[in-house]
Scaffold this motif. Sequence first.
Motif, PDB file in Angstrom:
ATOM      1  N   PHE A   1      37.685  11.750  41.178  1.00  0.00           N
ATOM      2  CA  PHE A   1      37.550  12.529  42.691  1.00  0.00           C
ATOM      3  C   PHE A   1      35.799  12.380  42.681  1.00  0.00           C
ATOM      4  CE2 PHE A   1      41.985  14.024  42.641  1.00  0.00           C
ATOM      5  CZ  PHE A   1      42.197  14.107  43.942  1.00  0.00           C
ATOM      6  N   HIS A   2      35.608  12.332  44.020  1.00  0.00           N
ATOM      7  CA  HIS A   2      34.272  12.358  44.254  1.00  0.00           C
ATOM      8  C   HIS A   2      33.893  14.025  44.117  1.00  0.00           C
ATOM      9  CE1 HIS A   2      33.196   8.495  45.866  1.00  0.00           C
ATOM     10  NE2 HIS A   2      34.309   8.547  46.507  1.00  0.00           N
ATOM     11  N   SER A   3      34.676  14.840  44.381  1.00  0.00           N
ATOM     12  CA  SER A   3      34.469  16.196  44.394  1.00  0.00           C
ATOM     13  C   SER A   3      35.366  16.880  43.406  1.00  0.00           C
ATOM     14  CB  SER A   3      34.341  16.859  45.675  1.00  0.00           C
ATOM     15  OG  SER A   3      34.591  18.396  45.757  1.00  0.00           O
ATOM     16  N   PRO A   4      34.862  17.638  42.514  1.00  0.00           N
ATOM     17  CA  PRO A   4      35.953  18.541  41.232  1.00  0.00           C
ATOM     18  C   PRO A   4      36.543  19.638  42.438  1.00  0.00           C
ATOM     19  CG  PRO A   4      33.763  18.297  40.420  1.00  0.00           C
ATOM     20  CD  PRO A   4      33.662  17.791  41.787  1.00  0.00           C
ATOM     21  N   LEU A   5      35.872  20.153  43.429  1.00  0.00           N
ATOM     22  CA  LEU A   5      36.549  21.298  44.067  1.00  0.00           C
ATOM     23  C   LEU A   5      37.695  20.749  45.142  1.00  0.00           C
ATOM     24  CD1 LEU A   5      36.451  24.040  45.619  1.00  0.00           C
ATOM     25  CD2 LEU A   5      34.906  23.032  47.291  1.00  0.00           C
ATOM     26  N   VAL A   6      37.472  19.396  45.543  1.00  0.00           N
ATOM     27  CA  VAL A   6      38.602  18.935  46.332  1.00  0.00           C
ATOM     28  C   VAL A   6      39.655  18.517  45.296  1.00  0.00           C
ATOM     29  CG1 VAL A   6      39.204  16.782  47.532  1.00  0.00           C
ATOM     30  CG2 VAL A   6      37.070  17.888  48.098  1.00  0.00           C
ATOM     31  N   ARG A   7      39.292  17.978  43.956  1.00  0.00           N
ATOM     32  CA  ARG A   7      40.480  17.767  43.044  1.00  0.00           C
ATOM     33  C   ARG A   7      41.325  19.062  42.863  1.00  0.00           C
ATOM     34  NH1 ARG A   7      37.777  17.610  38.371  1.00  0.00           N
ATOM     35  NH2 ARG A   7      38.291  19.610  37.855  1.00  0.00           N
TER      36      ARG A   7
END
Length: 918
Positions: free
Chosen positions: A286-292
């Motif tokens: 994922f580009h973003s760990p938060l989004v993952r």
Amino acid sequence: MTGETTVRTAVRIHGHGAQRRALRALLDGLPAHGGRLLLAGEPGLGRTALLQWAARSFRAGPVLHLDPHPEATATAGHLLETLRAAADGAPLLVCVDDAHLWDAPARSALGRAAEHLDSAGRVGLLLSAASDRAVAPALARLPVVRLDPLAPPRAAALLDDVTDGAAAPAVRERLLAEAEGNPALLLAMTRRLSPAELRGHRPLPGPPADAATLVEVAGGAEAAPSARARDMLLTVAAAVRASDGPDVDAGLVRDALRRLRPARESGARPEPLPAQLARAGDRLRFHSPLVRRTVYAIGAPDRRRAVHRALAEVLESGGDRLPGLLHRSWSLSGPARDPARADRLAAVAADGTAPAPYRLRATAYARAAELTADPAGRAERYTAAAEQALLAGRPEQARPLLAAARDRAAPAAVRGRAELVRGLVELGDGPVGDAHQSLSLAASLLAEAAPAEAATAALAAADAAWAAGDLPACLATLAPEPAPRTGGAASLRRPHGPTTVAAVMHHHRVGMRALLEGRLDRAGAPLGQVVERGRTEDRPEPLLRSAAAALLLGDVDAARRAGARALAAVRQLGSQSLEPRALEYLAYAELRAGRHPQARTHAEEGLRTALRAGQRNTAAHHRAVLALAASIEEEPDAVARHVAEALETARRHGLAQAATLAQWAAARADLGRGRPFDAADRLGLLVLPGPGRGHFAVWRLAVPCFVEAAVPAGRHEEAREVLTDFAGWAAFGADPQAAAQLARCRALLAPPDRADDLYRQALARHDEAGGDFERARTALLYGKWLRRRRRPREARDRLGAALAGFERCGADVWAAQARDELRALGAAPHATGTPTPLGRLTPQQLRIARYVAEGATNREVALALGVSTRTVDYHLRKVFAALGIRSRLELARVVGQAEQGRAARRTAAHQEKTGARP
């Protein structure tokens, strides 16, 4: 239903120092020229806050905030005209927040306008965009400043700021671990808590970062256009949970999706990769760990279990037992406790024959603990998870696991292991006094059931007392113990089975105690056995102890060998927690050998690894080494920066050893720049008897610098006082340079009829010990003495040797002293660069000018140079006339500008030599 804590707005921006410096450079340049910058970071990292900070900080002209109105951004030309009109000839800052939310035509116009911004005049364009997906092509050419998650100390400071420090320690640790450095997520979780929950009076809601909180912070960035895309996102997010990093094998995801999707869709045309994902070779992330995390949290429970089941089937078919078992445990519905599955999972996690990284084993132990019904067994498995998290260099994950492991019903051995981990975490990043208490408690709890681990805890407690400079506590911890039994357990449970390090621990303990008690004759044999063990060992712990023992004995070559072998062993095992420590021993060994460039290289790498592993205490030691290395170079700003950063942590956490080294570095920088009065003041606090004396094992190393500074400062009696003790230290032989330094110090204090022989003795000792820097310092002092005795030919020889030695080891600031002395003799050392106003001065005038520019009085200059105050007055009048100035303030400005130009030329020459870019 939980209440809400009122979380006040943070009073300052925490962290992001590098990003603010980049923004400040853009703002400072706008009065002269335009500029552009894209601020990129995942949701919640503070892009908007930084944009607002930049807008508030800009004072040179108006600030324009652009919103995505299609009519205002129809074309790049229209946008440029709008900016010119808004600027009206003055510098203008244009802020565009969340540029990724603009539609494609507006983004395209914005990107084209940014490329032609120079034609708009003095306009600065500052944009922000979320990095939860790839940067839009229209903005891809902009210079980018990326926001990273806050480091644990910065996140902790933010939490304390907004809660006034009201969070209970266990609650604080849990929130910080869940936030993973995302400030918006940290604040959102804190807002959910009632005051009672925040203070630890009521249990936290679980999990603190639930789906609603994650969605609130992510802002819809996890949305996917189709069911197949949602499945791919969920599969990658689920696979990461049982991986050792943020990415996963694309083949694993593909095979799991084949099992997950119905057979009728298997022949469907492949969809493009969802925008939230990035591919690098055969890896997906994922580009973003938060989004993952958000994707996983909002997934339907049945679909999550199906994804884990598909991943388990693929992994089990490939023989990957541990991740397969983990996914299988997450795929099941039913009761929360499953003792049989927990036992299997823990057994595989403990199996050294199954290759798996520490982080994965920590996850497996934690999951086994969740499935364990017995409270004592659950505490043991949480403790094992914390051990593995610490070995993985994840102390922020170890802390909440230790909190979960608390259970008074657990056996003493389990509680002792938990205290051992807690103490090691604090030893790396916390008050070392607290670490000493935890480790001492661990030793007592482990004494009966696990004597080898008890010995490990006791020696670690001694390390904590040593770092604190607490000699009585160190001696008490190293109290005599029974001889070790063979077959003891390791300090932390590792996948490679029990080790036999008890003998090494025993000998190190005996030797350290004898050394601290002053029984130097009894310290050599046991410490020598530890050193000898390092010649054949291939395990990190004995090798690290071998390096430490070699440093105590002054065998720097053995310390370098053991440190290098330990570093290789640590890297082979993948232990992120031990790597900074191995580099610390290597850096100290190089420093003690006088190889400052090599010490600097190891310390720079050690600092990076220590910060990655959350070890601020180890980072402070590396910064102290960097300050000492920089103190011999012409980098006063670097010395001051490293000293300040080392002392900030040292004072907060009680690190007396790091503080002493840092203060010594600051004083040595003063001495190298010809400021003996300042150096003597600093060093007197470290080496003279009294409550403020430096670390008991370090202050003697600074005695030669104090004597060198004290003599021109007129503090002869104090110098003789500390030299008596230093003579005993030199006789022990733990410092290879000490004998030569002792002869040099005696020469500085001796009458003229004895000084000559003492200087010669010192140089002969240097020839035996090696080391360019210390020999060059002795040659410089001898050359100065000879020049003042009107023996110019001999002085020229000694000063020339000193200059060559300083240049060979990169000691530029000391080399400048040697050049000044040679000029005073009429010699002509090689040219140093472009002529400056100071080139009009004679060598003696130049030296006096530099002293006065540093703030020295005429009397202090006279004492430093060994001349009368009338001579200084005479030369200073000549300096003022030659430079066309009238005051000491103007002289300081002229000298400062010349020194800055000199430093800039040196930097440019270094970049040209090394191929570096500014």
